[in-house]
Motif scaffolding. Structure first.
Motif, short mmCIF file in Angstrom:
data_model
loop_
_atom_site.label_atom_id
_atom_site.label_comp_id
_atom_site.label_asym_id
_atom_site.label_seq_id
_atom_site.Cartn_x
_atom_site.Cartn_y
_atom_site.Cartn_z
N GLN A 173 0.91 -1.27 0.01
CA GLN A 173 0.06 0.22 -0.08
C GLN A 173 0.95 1.38 0.00
O GLN A 173 2.09 1.24 0.44
N PRO A 174 0.38 2.50 -0.48
CA PRO A 174 1.05 3.65 -0.57
C PRO A 174 1.31 4.11 0.99
O PRO A 174 0.69 3.65 1.86
N PRO A 175 2.53 4.82 1.10
CA PRO A 175 2.99 5.45 2.41
C PRO A 175 1.98 6.39 2.81
O PRO A 175 1.64 7.19 2.12
N ALA A 176 1.67 6.34 4.12
CA ALA A 176 0.79 7.54 4.93
C ALA A 176 1.61 8.46 5.46
O ALA A 176 1.23 9.66 5.61
N THR A 177 2.72 8.04 5.90
CA THR A 177 3.90 9.11 6.68
C THR A 177 5.10 9.42 5.85
O THR A 177 5.48 8.31 5.05
N GLY A 296 -1.71 4.50 -9.04
CA GLY A 296 -2.62 4.91 -7.81
C GLY A 296 -2.33 5.96 -7.39
O GLY A 296 -1.25 6.79 -7.68
N VAL A 297 -3.30 6.59 -6.79
CA VAL A 297 -3.30 8.00 -6.29
C VAL A 297 -3.57 7.80 -4.59
O VAL A 297 -4.62 6.95 -4.19
N ALA A 298 -2.73 8.49 -3.70
CA ALA A 298 -3.01 8.61 -2.28
C ALA A 298 -2.71 9.92 -1.91
O ALA A 298 -1.93 10.85 -2.59
#
Length: 436
Positions: A173-177, A296-298
């Protein structure tokens, strides 16, 4: 106006000749209110390259000519040149009839007096101010004054990521931090591939990124009175964190220090880079052969937790406004063109094509703007984006601090140490330049 001209000084020598010869707003060739013939339009580069923008805009300008009899001479200007071209035009008095501006420049350009104010009468001529989203209009000039421009495209930053490169590195999954981004980046950055793209030679992009990191470190770069605070602990920490992605973390390729023409998007599309922070990249990826399922986009990462207001801000309020050069001899024709470009149908078509969000309320109702990538941008704008400082010398902030960051990128690319002391020295120099 003094600060604007100071910011333009380096550009005037190289840009003034080109601007003065462009046949813009003060040219007799453009016709007049009584006999409109031609408008000159400076468009910002929104798509993958200048030629793509011309291909997109030319049929729309032809449509306007068929409706009004007014021909539009188009010049698409890259972002790395646009501000200097505009500043040179405000100094010389020779500019286009209509031009695109970054919404962050609105207050600065407004202070020059070079742009037509959009009072109630002028807004009524294009269908009324209430057609536009309030936050978009608020980014078109200083508070308490008539806007200096009209919203054209609304944008925010997002994190675009290559799904296959993530899968190959075992990342689910893409990084959140930012810590997660660096950790993921170190898994990806090997064998000629890199984790994150940057545009180190693009002054505006530098400012956009360090402003957001500054908010996350509790810094605004200006105090409440409008005085620069570039050397605050938070500002220094923000700039160092950004440049350290190359200098210390080694997740950005050294060559990115010189990028200023969307090269980071090309690297992403070619599978050389796994992530990029960008405002609207879908059309560029498509033009370079990527399919929607390839990326993807986050939301842009934060220091900890989830995006939100204050220190969890993860984007500046981005967007492009359309303005009229105040000395045009064809103001009525120029306003007709602004009305055309901000009409519901043109807003749907252009914002769809460029992957932006319409600032016109009715156009936002189109189902196309519910696509996953645009939903991230729209949610960011509404919940976790903050406007750049609405100060008259904002454009000088971009040139001075943007250049300081550019020079630090060059140090990082050359293998020179980027320390807290060297960052503070660079920002001290920028702050001193602002005071001149």
């Amino acid at each position: 106006m003094r600060t604007i001209r100071a910011a333009a000084a380096v550009a005037v020598v190289s840009a003034l000749t080109a601007v003065a010869g462009c046949g813009g707003g003060s040219s007799s060739e453009g016709g007049s209110n009584e006999s409109p013939k031609t408008l000159t339009y400076w468009a910002s580069n929104q798509g993958p390259n200048i030629e793509a923008d011309k291909k997109i805009l030319t049929p729309e300008l032809k449509k306007f000519e068929e409706q009004t009899g007014i021909k539009v001479k188009l010049e698409v200007i890259p972002w790395s040149d646009l501000l200097n071209r505009i500043l040179a035009a405000t100094t010389s008095g020779q500019g286009p009839d209509v031009l695109n501006i970054g919404n962050t420049w609105s207050a600065s350009l407004q202070a020059t007096g070079a742009l037509l104010p959009w009072d109630q009468k002028n807004f009524d001529a294009i269908g009324g101010r209430d057609r536009f989203v309030d936050s978009a209009v608020a980014s078109a000039g200083a508070e308490g004054q008539d806007p200096a421009a009209v919203p054209l495209y609304s944008l925010a930053y997002a994190l675009y990521y290559n799904k296959q490169m993530f899968a190959d590195a075992g990342i689910s999954q893409p990084p959140a931090t930012w810590d997660e981004l660096v950790a993921d980046g170190k898994k990806i950055s090997k064998d000629g591939k890199w984790a994150l793209g940057a545009e180190g030679g693009n002054l505006s992009n530098n400012i956009h990124q360090v402003f957001v990191l500054g908010k996350q470190h509790g810094a605004d770069f200006f105090d409440k009175s409008g005085k620069p605070t570039f050397t605050s602990d938070g500002a220094v920490a923000a700039v160092k964190q950004y440049v350290d992605f190359m200098a210390k973390d080694k997740i950005i390729a050294p060559g990115n220090a010189e990028y200023a023409q969307n090269q980071s998007l090309t690297d992403f599309a070619k599978g050389k880079t796994a992530m990029v922070l960008w405002q609207a990249a879908a059309s560029t990826f498509a033009s370079q052969g990527m399919k929607p399922e390839d990326w993807g986009v986050a939301p842009v990462p934060v220091q900890s937790g989830t995006p939100g207001a204050g220190q969890n801000t993860n984007s500046m309020v981005a967007g492009i406004n359309i303005a009229v050069f105040n000395n045009t001899k064809n103001v009525d024709g120029a306003k007709k063109f602004v009305k055309f470009m901000t009409s519901d149908e043109e807003q749907k078509l252009l914002n769809k094509t460029f992957g932006a969000i319409p600032p016109v309320k009715a156009a936002q109702e189109d189902p196309a703007f519910g696509a996953p990538d645009l939903k991230v941008l729209r949610d960011t704008l509404s919940t976790s984006a903050a406007p750049l400082p609405q100060v008259a010398n904002e454009s000088q902030f971009e040139t001075t601090v943007g250049t300081a960051v550019k020079e630090l990128w060059a140090d990082a690319a050359a293998g020179k140490p980027v320390t807290t002391e060297s960052v503070k020295a660079a920002l001290t120099k920028a702050q001193q330049q602002m005071a001149q």
